[in-house]
Design an enzyme around this catalytic site. Sequence first.
Site, short mmCIF file in Angstrom:
data_model
loop_
_atom_site.label_atom_id
_atom_site.label_comp_id
_atom_site.label_asym_id
_atom_site.label_seq_id
_atom_site.Cartn_x
_atom_site.Cartn_y
_atom_site.Cartn_z
N ASP A 156 0.86 -1.25 0.01
CA ASP A 156 0.00 -0.05 0.08
C ASP A 156 0.65 0.98 0.09
O ASP A 156 1.85 1.12 -0.46
CB ASP A 156 -0.74 0.10 1.08
CG ASP A 156 -2.21 0.68 1.03
OD1 ASP A 156 -2.35 2.00 1.00
OD2 ASP A 156 -3.33 0.07 0.92
N HIS A 187 -3.97 5.99 3.73
CA HIS A 187 -4.54 4.93 3.26
C HIS A 187 -4.01 3.45 3.90
O HIS A 187 -4.66 2.75 4.44
CB HIS A 187 -4.36 4.96 1.54
CG HIS A 187 -5.08 3.59 0.87
ND1 HIS A 187 -4.70 2.71 0.76
CD2 HIS A 187 -6.43 3.76 0.49
CE1 HIS A 187 -5.60 1.90 -0.08
NE2 HIS A 187 -6.73 2.64 0.03
N SER A 342 -11.30 -0.57 -1.01
CA SER A 342 -9.96 -0.29 -0.34
C SER A 342 -10.36 -0.68 1.02
O SER A 342 -9.62 -1.40 1.86
CB SER A 342 -9.30 0.71 -0.37
OG SER A 342 -8.69 0.85 -1.45
#
Length: 396
Positions: A156, A187, A342
């Site tokens: 990621d 994120h 996600s």
Amino acid sequence: MTGFLTILSLSLAALSVTNAAQILSVPQGAEVVPNGYIVVMKDDTSEQDFSSHRAWVSNIHHNVTRRGLNGEGVKETYDFDNVRGYSGIFDKDTIKDISNDPKVAFVEPDAIIKQHVFVQQRKAPWGLSRLSNRRGGRNYVFDSTAGNGVWAYVVDSGVDIHHSEFQGRAIWGSNLVDNKNSDGTGHGTHVAGTIAGKTYGIAKKAKIIAVKVLDSEGKGPTSGIIAGINWSIKHARQHGKLQKSVLNMSLGGSYSAGLNHVTARAIKAGMFVSVSAGNDNINSNNNSPASERSVCTIAASTENDGKASFSNWGPAVDLYAPGHNILSARPGGGSQTMSGTSMAAPHAAGVAAYLIAKEGIPGDRVCLRLKQLSRPTIRNPGPDTTSRLLYNGSGR
């Protein structure tokens, strides 16, 4: 005799072109790395042949640079479980020469991969309670093993490993983007928090390993994603953790044969791999790595068991999981709410880590187990799409 040799040379040249590897195209509208390519060798390519091929490519590249043409040459090399290949920056003539090598399976342009996320307003973390209760509820019910002994590779944007949510269970693994071991978008930290955070996580005792492949804009080349998978497999193997590891990729882009091929090898090696289906409300067969059939592709559900409006769908989807207004960790401490597939994928990775620890099943068999435990509760899941929602088997 001269005529015979001329004919033979022409025949060999024609044979070389006939056997040339396919140079794949990218879907219209895909963002590509300028002059970037991924080269995948055939499965029967020996280590010696691969080494000779790379030396030959380096020589070609040297001649190109001597002619004053731009090009960086080979940047990343992949070599694991009979998957051999590399990526780099090459001019068109060099790529044509490379594709003519009979040991090359295919060549494809290097495209940009993006995270699948929206940032939303703050709300309670309903996702944990939903996956542990058949009929809803506000409590998260789980076995005390809680992913103990399982490693979670978060491929990621990086992870804030010092966040209190991880209680010292998070480490940096590999940074394939820059020299900053930080999470520039938040994120990766959010994803890791859903997998194994003490408050927001499912497998609360699992170890997080940060593999940074996305930049501060949430983007990265396909070649970098492949390099991250390659590193994760080798690292897990070195520590005897292949079948006690999960790998989460909350990211995706246009279809990539190379990315799908390497992702499938991670599962063949023994790992569980969860990926996000995508946020374009289209068939996920058009995306990678979501279209790879051996991975666990996760679509996003809402709090009332509906399909999230943005979520991709299609036969490649294995399960739905909570992906709307999900509360988890953010870099620097505290929390934030995000939405997207996600956020759905790490719910599956967390339950996978939980089941590996609780039931002792190997990682490459966990996706089937998740589907066995799941419940058909999603309303209007989309054409040719499963209605099954992730469940941890708590009995509630």
